[in-house]
Design an enzyme around this catalytic site. Structure first.
Site, short mmCIF file in Angstrom:
data_model
loop_
_atom_site.label_atom_id
_atom_site.label_comp_id
_atom_site.label_asym_id
_atom_site.label_seq_id
_atom_site.Cartn_x
_atom_site.Cartn_y
_atom_site.Cartn_z
N ARG A 86 1.25 31.55 39.43
CA ARG A 86 0.45 31.68 38.19
C ARG A 86 1.22 32.42 37.10
NH1 ARG A 86 -4.66 34.69 39.98
NH2 ARG A 86 -3.17 35.61 41.43
N GLU A 87 2.51 32.09 36.99
CA GLU A 87 3.35 32.76 36.00
C GLU A 87 2.83 32.54 34.58
OE1 GLU A 87 6.28 31.52 39.34
OE2 GLU A 87 4.41 30.77 38.42
N LYS B 264 -16.33 20.29 29.86
CA LYS B 264 -15.60 19.81 31.04
C LYS B 264 -14.83 18.52 30.73
CE LYS B 264 -17.08 22.99 33.87
NZ LYS B 264 -17.93 22.74 35.03
N ILE C 186 -25.89 37.05 33.36
CA ILE C 186 -25.77 35.91 34.28
C ILE C 186 -25.34 36.35 35.67
CG2 ILE C 186 -24.67 33.65 34.59
CD1 ILE C 186 -26.74 33.88 32.33
N TRP D 15 -16.90 22.63 43.40
CA TRP D 15 -15.81 23.56 43.14
C TRP D 15 -15.02 23.91 44.39
CZ3 TRP D 15 -18.22 27.37 39.02
CH2 TRP D 15 -18.47 26.62 37.85
N ASP E 281 -26.96 29.65 41.08
CA ASP E 281 -26.17 29.01 40.02
C ASP E 281 -25.79 27.59 40.39
OD1 ASP E 281 -26.25 31.28 38.50
OD2 ASP E 281 -24.28 32.01 39.11
N GLU F 144 -25.45 27.62 28.56
CA GLU F 144 -24.51 27.91 27.47
C GLU F 144 -25.00 27.21 26.22
OE1 GLU F 144 -21.90 26.83 24.50
OE2 GLU F 144 -22.42 25.33 25.98
N HIS G 82 -16.47 33.64 26.92
CA HIS G 82 -15.09 33.20 27.13
C HIS G 82 -14.17 33.67 26.02
CE1 HIS G 82 -17.44 30.47 29.67
NE2 HIS G 82 -16.38 30.45 30.44
#
Length: 766
Positions: A16-17, A118, A439, A569, A607, A673, A702
């Site tokens: 994850r650089e 999405k 939430i 997910w 959720d 949202e 976000h």
């Protein structure tokens, strides 16, 4: 000779650089030169690893500093006025990140980020382009050309990747005056011409044009636009490969096959049924690229099964056959070889992006040289892997199947209708009008992450870890009480991820250490892998929430992840249906809901952020999915008394098309949202007359930007015009785990003040 190529590669890096560099840049700990250096190093490493795996034509343009749609918006000069550089200045990385994250300004509130949604039916997000009626396009971002130059300097044969003009317009939204965004295509096409000519001048031969909307139900006007658009682009240089993925072309197959381009890519993983037809419809001059390696899951390819298809294709199209993954490998973890702690048998069943590239190359080699020793050895190994999975006793559990078979229709129904339940709930909860809540999650600080890491490594005892988490819970409860929130949460300090935390406690899941994939920007997730039948051995959240409730007399909300989101997910099984996996998960979560109620918890939030995401791309396939998805939610939520209030949360979705199914879920309260869309998403709940209670998010979590009280009041008043005030809740858009405490507290202070302002409005009207 069949050619091995790739549609795209993960951009985040094995460790994850990119994420770490982005976040350091945003904090001012890394300058732009340092950030760009990390990007350059990652691109070079990714091209080389694909080449080493045997990929002959490498993708360029699949790298993005945030997401590829945003990159295209900058490339085309589609920059909202609130972010546009002054004068004739070109956009910068600061412009790009401002569009993605918003801009804070203590005086005027700054500029809100572009709306996020999405990417088709994936858990990847993109920034929605904003088009105006007078939209002009200009080539204003050099990234693609710079990266082609980089790749050529390293000696690579490349295939630049661009989002097609019609898909790009389809993904955007109109702002201001009402107009048809399809009318913009004539203005946009000259930009593609400029891009293709510049790429040709750089020595490029092929360009990949992604048009995934060809897998959708398109209006006739958009279908007509495809032929017109590509006829206009036909005269531009470069050989053009139109790439489709995520579904079958169905009624668009003839349209796609007939486009005046040089090649067509099909996703045969999602839609194998289109294969025989395309052989008859494809013109004799065109390249046929077949996506036979799953770009969206982690299971090893059944090489023999895929090779059978490729051999058939090769007999028909000969040298015009290309082999590829089904879609970009953006949706796959980077490299399985990093997983040195995985069970040996389970690891043998898996393949990540690097391994998928090798599978693609091996399949192309098998077509070209079927008797090569390494080909025969790989096919034998593939047969052994498939046999191992099919016969493994670790996968199938008779007790899970028996319980599922015993489920009856009444198990998926609450005891009373909502109108009766809500009277009991309001009496028992005694909440004010416009009740405030969050939430679920609060900031995951470095102290929390370090404690979790130390516990996993055996450096922190179970007792010390529990006390560390209790300390975080006490802190979260104290802050919420001081802020004046009405319904509290424990903050989820002990949870690494809303899916992984639960998956770790369910039988039937396996976990990786480095299986990260990008969700949006610097946000990465590590999906768990469903490999067998699913069940819950013991309670997962009860002890934590019971402790939190002991700290306060206010209502404490239990937090769970729903069955559809757990499934969507995760990397799911391929040997049983998604419906079966969702129902197994529903029964496991149902047990937890019942245990929470028994522990005295009066509100439970389940959720289902991925509910809309799971919707098939074709409307004809919606009915079956919506039936089992809503049934799975009801199955997990319906084991409680009327007095127990069930909440659910959904984020960044278009609800209009599925609003009836959302209502059929029969949650007492839904939080969604809406802030980035300026409450536009509430139109669906208004037109349908959604019967239950709603919490429209009043600020965007976000973005680090802290909105003012007046901004939230404005949004709430707009919501109150559409939804009766007695059914409105007040909450952020989503969980707060990615935010820092100072901005979180500042935003929640304003949110609570906004709710009190609305209560005054109601009092005056009363």
């Amino acid at each position: 000779m069949a050619l091995a190529h790739n549609l795209g590669f993960p951009r985040i890096g094995r460790d994850r650089e990119l994420k770490k560099a982005q976040e350091a840049f945003w904090k001012g700990e890394l300058d732009e030169a340092g950030l760009r250096a990390v990007g350059s190093e990652l691109r070079a490493a990714h091209w080389q690893v694909q080449k080493n795996a045997g990929i002959e034509l490498l993708p360029v343009g699949d790298f993005a500093w945030y997401d590829q749609v945003l990159t295209h918006s900058l490339t085309f000069g589609v920059i909202p006025e609130r972010f546009r550089p002054h004068g004739d200045a070109k956009p910068t990385l600061q412009t790009l990140f401002a569009m993605a994250r918003g801009v804070s300004d203590s005086c005027c509130g700054g500029a809100h980020a572009q709306e996020m949604t999405k990417w088709f039916d994936t858990n990847y997000h993109y920034l929605v382009p904003e088009f105006s009626a007078d939209q002009q396009f200009e080539l204003s971002w050099e990234q693609l050309f710079e990266e082609v130059e980089e790749a050529h300097a390293l000696g690579h044969a490349v295939k630049p990747v661009v989002i097609g003009p019609l898909t790009y317009l389809w993904l955007g939204k109109t702002k201001g005056a009402d107009f048809d965004k399809l009318d913009l295509v004539e203005r946009l096409l000259p930009l593609y011409g400029q891009i293709f000519r510049r790429l040709a001048a750089q020595g490029v031969e092929w360009v990949q044009i992604d048009e995934p909307i060809l897998a959708l139900d398109l209006p006739q006007a958009w279908k007509n636009a495809f032929e017109r658009t590509y006829n206009l682009l036909q005269g531009e240089p470069l050989k053009k490969l139109v790439a489709t993925y995520f579904g079958g072309l169905d009624d668009n197959l003839g349209l796609a096959a007939g486009l005046p381009v040089d090649g067509l890519h099909l996703d045969l993983v999602r839609a194998p049924e289109q294969f025989p037809t395309i052989l008859d419809r494809l013109p004799a001059y065109k390249i046929l690229s077949l996506g036979v390696v799953n770009g969206r899951n982690v299971w090893r390819c059944d090489l023999e099964k895929s090779l059978e298809v490729l051999r058939h294709a090769h007999e028909r199209v000969g040298e015009r056959l290309w082999v590829a993954p089904s879609c970009s490998l953006l949706h796959s973890p980077v490299d399985l070889e990093r997983e040195d702690k995985l069970d040996t048998e389970l690891k043998s069943w898996l393949a990540f992006a690097v391994q998928k590239c090798a599978e693609v190359a091996l399949l192309a080699r098998a077509v070209n040289q079927p008797q090569a020793p390494e080909v025969r050895a790989a096919l034998e190994q593939s047969r052994a892997v498939q046999a191992s999975r099919a016969a493994s006793p670790r996968i199938h559990k008779p007790e899970v199947k028996a319980r599922l078979a015993a489920v009856h229709a009444q198990d998926s129904q609450r005891r009373s209708p909502f109108a009766e339940r809500i009277v009991k709930q309001r009496a028992g909860l005694n909440l004010p009008e416009f009740p405030t809540t969050t939430i679920g999650s609060f900031p995951q600080t470095s102290a929390i992450r370090l404690a979790r890491q130390a516990f996993r490594q055996g450096k922190l005892s179970a007792a010390d870890y529990t006390e560390a988490m209790h300390s975080e819970i006490r802190h979260a409860v104290e802050i919420q009480e001081n802020l004046g929130l009405d319904v509290l949460v424990h903050g989820e300090a002990e949870r690494n991820d809303m899916v992984e935390y639960f998956a770790e406690q369910l039988d039937g899941y396996l976990f990786t250490r480095f299986g990260w994939v990008q969700s949006y920007g610097s946000r990465c997730v590590k999906p768990a892998v469903i490999f067998g039948d699913l069940s819950r051995p013991q309670a997962m959240t009860v002890a934590w929430i019971r402790y939190a409730q002991s700290l306060t007399t206010k209502v404490m909300k239990g937090m769970l992840t729903g069955p559809v989101t757990m499934l969507m997910w995760s990397f799911p099984r391929e040997d049983v249906s998604r419906e079966t996996q969702a129902r197994q998960l529903a029964l496991a979560i149902r047990d937890e809901v019942v245990d929470l109620e028994a522990a005295g918890i009066r509100i439970v939030q389940i959720d289902e952020a991925a509910f809309r995401e799971g919707l098939p791309l074709r409307r004809s396939d919606w009915g079956r999915y919506l039936d089992w998805a809503t049934e799975a939610f009801r199955l997990c939520a319906s084991g409680v008394r009327d007095e127990t209030q069930i909440h659910t949360h959904m984020c960044y979705s278009e609800f209009n098309d599925v609003i009836e199914s959302i209502a059929a879920m029969d949650a007492d309260v839904i939080t969604i949202e809406t802030s980035r869309s300026d409450m536009e998403l509430l139109e669906a709940f208004e037109k349908f007359e959604y019967p239950n209670e709603i919490g429209p998010g009043v600020y965007d979590i976000h973005s680090p930007r802290v909105p003012g009280k007046d901004e939230m009041v404005k949004l709430l008043r707009k919501a109150a015009q559409r939804i009766p005030a007695e059914r409105l809740w007040v909450n952020p858009d989503c969980g707060l785990k990615t935010r820092a405490w100072p901005e979180t507290e500042a935003a929640l202070v304003n949110m609570v003040a906004a709710a009190r302002e609305l209560r005054k409005d109601v009092a005056l009207l009363g």
